[in-house]
Design a protein around this motif. Sequence first.
Motif, PDB file in Angstrom:
ATOM      1  N   LEU A 233       0.828  -1.199   0.000  1.00  0.00           N
ATOM      2  CA  LEU A 233       0.000   0.000   0.000  1.00  0.00           C
ATOM      3  C   LEU A 233       0.869   1.257   0.000  1.00  0.00           C
ATOM      4  CD1 LEU A 233      -2.864  -0.897   2.502  1.00  0.00           C
ATOM      5  CD2 LEU A 233      -2.983  -0.799  -0.003  1.00  0.00           C
ATOM      6  N   GLN A 234       0.656   2.094  -0.995  1.00  0.00           N
ATOM      7  CA  GLN A 234       1.296   3.404  -1.014  1.00  0.00           C
ATOM      8  C   GLN A 234       0.562   4.334  -0.054  1.00  0.00           C
ATOM      9  OE1 GLN A 234       1.013   4.376  -5.285  1.00  0.00           O
ATOM     10  NE2 GLN A 234       3.242   4.348  -5.284  1.00  0.00           N
ATOM     11  N   HIS A 235       1.297   5.080   0.721  1.00  0.00           N
ATOM     12  CA  HIS A 235       0.729   6.076   1.640  1.00  0.00           C
ATOM     13  C   HIS A 235       1.017   7.455   1.058  1.00  0.00           C
ATOM     14  CE1 HIS A 235       0.835   7.887   6.005  1.00  0.00           C
ATOM     15  NE2 HIS A 235      -0.132   8.401   5.272  1.00  0.00           N
ATOM     16  N   ARG A 236      -0.029   8.156   0.647  1.00  0.00           N
ATOM     17  CA  ARG A 236       0.123   9.452  -0.003  1.00  0.00           C
ATOM     18  C   ARG A 236      -0.789  10.494   0.642  1.00  0.00           C
ATOM     19  NH1 ARG A 236       3.815   7.107  -1.563  1.00  0.00           N
ATOM     20  NH2 ARG A 236       4.442   6.552  -3.687  1.00  0.00           N
ATOM     21  N   PHE A 237      -0.293  11.743   0.698  1.00  0.00           N
ATOM     22  CA  PHE A 237      -1.177  12.853   1.056  1.00  0.00           C
ATOM     23  C   PHE A 237      -0.764  14.091   0.295  1.00  0.00           C
ATOM     24  CE2 PHE A 237       2.095  12.787   4.450  1.00  0.00           C
ATOM     25  CZ  PHE A 237       2.497  14.112   4.512  1.00  0.00           C
ATOM     26  N   ILE A 238      -1.726  14.983   0.119  1.00  0.00           N
ATOM     27  CA  ILE A 238      -1.513  16.207  -0.636  1.00  0.00           C
ATOM     28  C   ILE A 238      -2.027  17.400   0.166  1.00  0.00           C
ATOM     29  CG2 ILE A 238      -3.725  15.989  -1.860  1.00  0.00           C
ATOM     30  CD1 ILE A 238      -2.311  17.223  -4.323  1.00  0.00           C
ATOM     31  N   ILE A 239      -1.316  18.514   0.066  1.00  0.00           N
ATOM     32  CA  ILE A 239      -1.697  19.746   0.770  1.00  0.00           C
ATOM     33  C   ILE A 239      -1.512  20.928  -0.179  1.00  0.00           C
ATOM     34  CG2 ILE A 239      -1.211  21.303   2.703  1.00  0.00           C
ATOM     35  CD1 ILE A 239       0.026  18.857   4.159  1.00  0.00           C
ATOM     36  N   HIS A 240      -2.526  21.766  -0.275  1.00  0.00           N
ATOM     37  CA  HIS A 240      -2.408  23.060  -0.944  1.00  0.00           C
ATOM     38  C   HIS A 240      -2.592  24.124   0.117  1.00  0.00           C
ATOM     39  CE1 HIS A 240      -4.227  26.172  -3.980  1.00  0.00           C
ATOM     40  NE2 HIS A 240      -3.039  26.535  -3.515  1.00  0.00           N
TER      41      HIS A 240
END
Length: 244
Positions: A233-240
């Motif tokens: 499982l890839q663990h990804r997060f994004i923030i703007h």
Amino acid sequence: MNFDSVEGFSGWDFSYITETGRMASGLLSWSYGSRARILMNEASSMLDMGTGGGEFLSYLRPFPPSICATEGYQPNVKIAKERLEPLGVKVKSFAEDTKMPFADQQFDLILNKHESYSAKEVRRMLMNGGDFLTQQAGGTDCVEINQMLGVPLNADFADWDLNSAVAEIKENHFDILFQQEEKSPQRFYDIGALIYYLKAIPWQIPDFTIDKYQTSLNTINQMILTKGYFEVLQHRFIIHARAI
């Protein structure tokens, strides 16, 4: 087992195993590239942090009038310069996240895909009202590999997730405009692809060698022969975020 070398690996290009279908990753509910393009259309000066060999950035043209990129991994600096400088991008190397080679409030957009950063330093380089867009690999990224090889996750990054990143960014005078975190499957369809991947990203298993982990690799290989793939499982997060 068929083991691959990484002699042909350069920059940050996994096409050797992705374009041949030997490794595949699941989809996320967002597109970092699409969000970056929208922000670039409105920017006059931007920085791409951790550009690798410049592969991804080169696809995001047209660029703003002023554009810079950084790369901290020295073997990639030459590759990035050769690819990006003919396109008008100023590429600079750096040694510390807290001491970037740029002036105060130099940019109105900073992009960061899977690169470490200092939120305080990002804020210093951004103009008031400037945008910071980052996609990060979380601390439990591909933890199943570590479990199979019997190697603990790096304690310094195991707790790196959306909540901790958002808290740090807010502390450094940003508003959060968008945030999302997900885990998506990544599959390896032959053991050579997994070995290629681990040699290319040494922080996952820092002491990785085929000989040292032969028994565990044999086990994973049998899983692949039985099931058709080894899934993690890839663990990804994004923030703007926007500077205030």
